[in-house]
Motif scaffolding. Structure first.
Motif, PDB file in Angstrom:
ATOM      1  N   MET B   1      47.819   6.956  48.602  1.00  0.00           N
ATOM      2  CA  MET B   1      46.717   6.544  47.688  1.00  0.00           C
ATOM      3  C   MET B   1      47.253   6.102  46.330  1.00  0.00           C
ATOM      4  N   ARG B   2      47.048   4.850  46.016  1.00  0.00           N
ATOM      5  CA  ARG B   2      47.445   4.378  44.688  1.00  0.00           C
ATOM      6  C   ARG B   2      46.445   4.924  43.680  1.00  0.00           C
ATOM      7  N   GLY B   3      46.939   5.330  42.574  1.00  0.00           N
ATOM      8  CA  GLY B   3      46.051   5.926  41.583  1.00  0.00           C
ATOM      9  C   GLY B   3      46.546   7.305  41.252  1.00  0.00           C
ATOM     10  N   LEU B   4      47.229   7.915  42.176  1.00  0.00           N
ATOM     11  CA  LEU B   4      47.839   9.211  41.887  1.00  0.00           C
ATOM     12  C   LEU B   4      49.354   9.071  41.945  1.00  0.00           C
ATOM     13  N   LEU B   5      49.990   9.631  40.945  1.00  0.00           N
ATOM     14  CA  LEU B   5      51.444   9.526  40.839  1.00  0.00           C
ATOM     15  C   LEU B   5      52.094  10.884  41.045  1.00  0.00           C
ATOM     16  N   THR B   6      53.220  10.877  41.715  1.00  0.00           N
ATOM     17  CA  THR B   6      53.991  12.118  41.784  1.00  0.00           C
ATOM     18  C   THR B   6      54.626  12.325  40.410  1.00  0.00           C
ATOM     19  N   ILE B   7      55.131  13.504  40.204  1.00  0.00           N
ATOM     20  CA  ILE B   7      55.726  13.782  38.900  1.00  0.00           C
ATOM     21  C   ILE B   7      56.950  12.898  38.669  1.00  0.00           C
ATOM     22  N   GLY B   8      57.647  12.591  39.737  1.00  0.00           N
ATOM     23  CA  GLY B   8      58.826  11.742  39.631  1.00  0.00           C
ATOM     24  C   GLY B   8      58.458  10.314  39.265  1.00  0.00           C
ATOM     25  N   GLU B   9      57.392   9.827  39.857  1.00  0.00           N
ATOM     26  CA  GLU B   9      56.942   8.470  39.554  1.00  0.00           C
ATOM     27  C   GLU B   9      56.489   8.365  38.100  1.00  0.00           C
ATOM     28  N   ALA B  10      55.708   9.339  37.695  1.00  0.00           N
ATOM     29  CA  ALA B  10      55.218   9.332  36.317  1.00  0.00           C
ATOM     30  C   ALA B  10      56.382   9.406  35.335  1.00  0.00           C
ATOM     31  N   ALA B  11      57.317  10.282  35.629  1.00  0.00           N
ATOM     32  CA  ALA B  11      58.465  10.451  34.739  1.00  0.00           C
ATOM     33  C   ALA B  11      59.273   9.164  34.648  1.00  0.00           C
ATOM     34  N   ALA B  12      59.461   8.514  35.791  1.00  0.00           N
ATOM     35  CA  ALA B  12      60.237   7.273  35.810  1.00  0.00           C
ATOM     36  C   ALA B  12      59.537   6.203  34.982  1.00  0.00           C
ATOM     37  N   ARG B  13      58.240   6.097  35.138  1.00  0.00           N
ATOM     38  CA  ARG B  13      57.486   5.095  34.382  1.00  0.00           C
ATOM     39  C   ARG B  13      57.522   5.355  32.891  1.00  0.00           C
ATOM     40  N   LEU B  14      57.512   6.617  32.558  1.00  0.00           N
ATOM     41  CA  LEU B  14      57.492   6.968  31.140  1.00  0.00           C
ATOM     42  C   LEU B  14      58.892   7.035  30.556  1.00  0.00           C
ATOM     43  N   ARG B  22      56.204  18.709  33.094  1.00  0.00           N
ATOM     44  CA  ARG B  22      55.769  20.071  33.415  1.00  0.00           C
ATOM     45  C   ARG B  22      55.531  20.854  32.128  1.00  0.00           C
ATOM     46  N   PHE B  23      56.419  20.601  31.190  1.00  0.00           N
ATOM     47  CA  PHE B  23      56.291  21.273  29.899  1.00  0.00           C
ATOM     48  C   PHE B  23      54.987  20.888  29.202  1.00  0.00           C
ATOM     49  N   TYR B  24      54.668  19.610  29.175  1.00  0.00           N
ATOM     50  CA  TYR B  24      53.439  19.158  28.529  1.00  0.00           C
ATOM     51  C   TYR B  24      52.216  19.734  29.238  1.00  0.00           C
ATOM     52  N   GLU B  25      52.322  19.796  30.557  1.00  0.00           N
ATOM     53  CA  GLU B  25      51.199  20.321  31.324  1.00  0.00           C
ATOM     54  C   GLU B  25      51.021  21.813  31.033  1.00  0.00           C
ATOM     55  N   ASP B  26      52.147  22.475  30.969  1.00  0.00           N
ATOM     56  CA  ASP B  26      52.129  23.898  30.671  1.00  0.00           C
ATOM     57  C   ASP B  26      51.476  24.150  29.309  1.00  0.00           C
ATOM     58  N   ARG B  27      51.747  23.263  28.398  1.00  0.00           N
ATOM     59  CA  ARG B  27      51.208  23.379  27.051  1.00  0.00           C
ATOM     60  C   ARG B  27      49.781  22.847  26.924  1.00  0.00           C
ATOM     61  N   GLY B  28      49.277  22.323  28.037  1.00  0.00           N
ATOM     62  CA  GLY B  28      47.893  21.874  28.022  1.00  0.00           C
ATOM     63  C   GLY B  28      47.667  20.494  27.443  1.00  0.00           C
ATOM     64  N   LEU B  29      48.707  19.686  27.345  1.00  0.00           N
ATOM     65  CA  LEU B  29      48.515  18.340  26.814  1.00  0.00           C
ATOM     66  C   LEU B  29      48.117  17.346  27.892  1.00  0.00           C
ATOM     67  N   ILE B  30      48.469  17.654  29.109  1.00  0.00           N
ATOM     68  CA  ILE B  30      48.062  16.810  30.230  1.00  0.00           C
ATOM     69  C   ILE B  30      47.611  17.720  31.377  1.00  0.00           C
ATOM     70  N   VAL B  31      46.931  17.113  32.349  1.00  0.00           N
ATOM     71  CA  VAL B  31      46.491  17.886  33.509  1.00  0.00           C
ATOM     72  C   VAL B  31      46.934  17.172  34.781  1.00  0.00           C
ATOM     73  N   SER B  32      46.910  17.894  35.865  1.00  0.00           N
ATOM     74  CA  SER B  32      47.234  17.286  37.153  1.00  0.00           C
ATOM     75  C   SER B  32      46.355  17.900  38.228  1.00  0.00           C
ATOM     76  N   THR B  33      46.248  17.196  39.338  1.00  0.00           N
ATOM     77  CA  THR B  33      45.661  17.803  40.538  1.00  0.00           C
ATOM     78  C   THR B  33      46.849  18.229  41.397  1.00  0.00           C
ATOM     79  N   ARG B  34      46.545  18.960  42.469  1.00  0.00           N
ATOM     80  CA  ARG B  34      47.630  19.390  43.347  1.00  0.00           C
ATOM     81  C   ARG B  34      47.367  18.950  44.780  1.00  0.00           C
ATOM     82  N   THR B  35      48.424  18.674  45.489  1.00  0.00           N
ATOM     83  CA  THR B  35      48.301  18.402  46.919  1.00  0.00           C
ATOM     84  C   THR B  35      48.074  19.728  47.637  1.00  0.00           C
ATOM     85  N   SER B  36      47.774  19.641  48.921  1.00  0.00           N
ATOM     86  CA  SER B  36      47.581  20.869  49.705  1.00  0.00           C
ATOM     87  C   SER B  36      48.854  21.711  49.658  1.00  0.00           C
ATOM     88  N   GLY B  37      49.976  21.040  49.537  1.00  0.00           N
ATOM     89  CA  GLY B  37      51.247  21.760  49.481  1.00  0.00           C
ATOM     90  C   GLY B  37      51.610  22.283  48.108  1.00  0.00           C
TER      91      GLY B  37
END
Lengths: 148, 148
Positions: B1-14, B22-37
């Motif tokens: 599904m295009r529209g959701l990025l893995t952490i690696g994809e997002a990191a590469a783009r940025l 992960r650090f930003y997410e931990d600090r509450g600056l960004i959010v993510s959804t999770r896969t079943s895994g």
DNA sequence: GTAATAGTTCAAGTTATGTTGAAGTCAAGT
DNA sequence: ACTTGACTTCAACATAACTTGAACTATTAC
């Protein structure tokens, strides 16, 4: 003797803590002479040097770089006009670059508001990866490339 | 599904490390959804948010403040034009202030070179304490007063 | 289905920039 | 001379912003 300042006097004039002066001295950004009893005495020159240190920090430079920049000035003696001029000149590019960066940020922020993007998701200016992916990983619009 | 990025994809783009995300997410600056895994998936929106985080850091803001600024935007959904506009507007004073500071620095540097000071030691502009002592301890020319 | 690649958490480490505290010494005023 | 406030060193603590490593799991390509 006027001309030499105690660490407390220097700190008060600069509006910083004495511990910060000791820290800068420890790091080699400023120097002091010592009384027979071992107390620091700073030449007035230290006031200007520390002012620069604080100013440079505002620009975002780490002390390590500030130190190497300050190395252009004589460590003890007040700088001559020529020395000062050269020192100041060496700072301009840094300042201009940082100003340019911030202006770009401000202007792009403004442009994006008024640019008529139908969807911010597809705005070239603020979506760093979406279109910039062509430039390879790491391409960014808003973020300056800094040395790793 | 295009529209959701893995952490690696997002990191590469940025152009940043996955650990930073992960650090930003931990600090509450960004959010993510999770896969079943249990793996993170980021909405594209995160790219813009992180771009802002990095941009804001250039201005000298700590993450804590960046977070509270980002709180104006919807956490998951892409912001509406109005939301964006308000967000951008809230940034202008910060940017303008920092630009003003840097320009003052640059100009005073220039002035001092050309101001004809016979002795830099007695130059009003670059000797923070000497004349400014009237203003009490803490008076400085080159250094902006920042909240303690 | 299996191997390779990429992801997970959690704790600990790193760099930068100082501050704080303990234990003791110096300098200045009276 | 003595007291007081300012100074000394050194080690430890603080905060920000991440990174690294270990031990383990998911996803994907073949």
């Amino acid at each position: 003797m006027r001309g030499l300042l105690t660490i407390g006097e220097a700190a008060a004039r600069l509006g910083i803590a004495t511990s910060a002066l000791r820290f800068y001295e420890d790091r080699g950004l400023i120097v002091s002479t010592r009384t027979s009893g071992g107390q620091r005495r700073y030449a007035r020159d230290v006031l200007r040097r520390v002012s620069f240190i604080r100013a440079a920090q505002q620009v975002g430079l780490p002390l390590r770089e500030i130190k190497s920049s300050l190395a252009q000035l004589p460590p003890e003696r007040a700088p001559s006009k020529e020395e000062w001029e050269q020192f100041a000149e060496s700072w301009r590019p840094r300042l201009s670059e940082q100003i340019r960066l911030l202006e770009a940020m401000r202007d792009r922020l403004g442009n994006c508001i008024g640019c008529g993007c139908q969807s911010l998701d597809s705005c070239d200016i603020f979506n760093p990866g979406d279109k910039a992916a062509d430039d390879g990983p790491g391409a960014r619009y808003l973020v300056a490339d800094v040395a790793s």
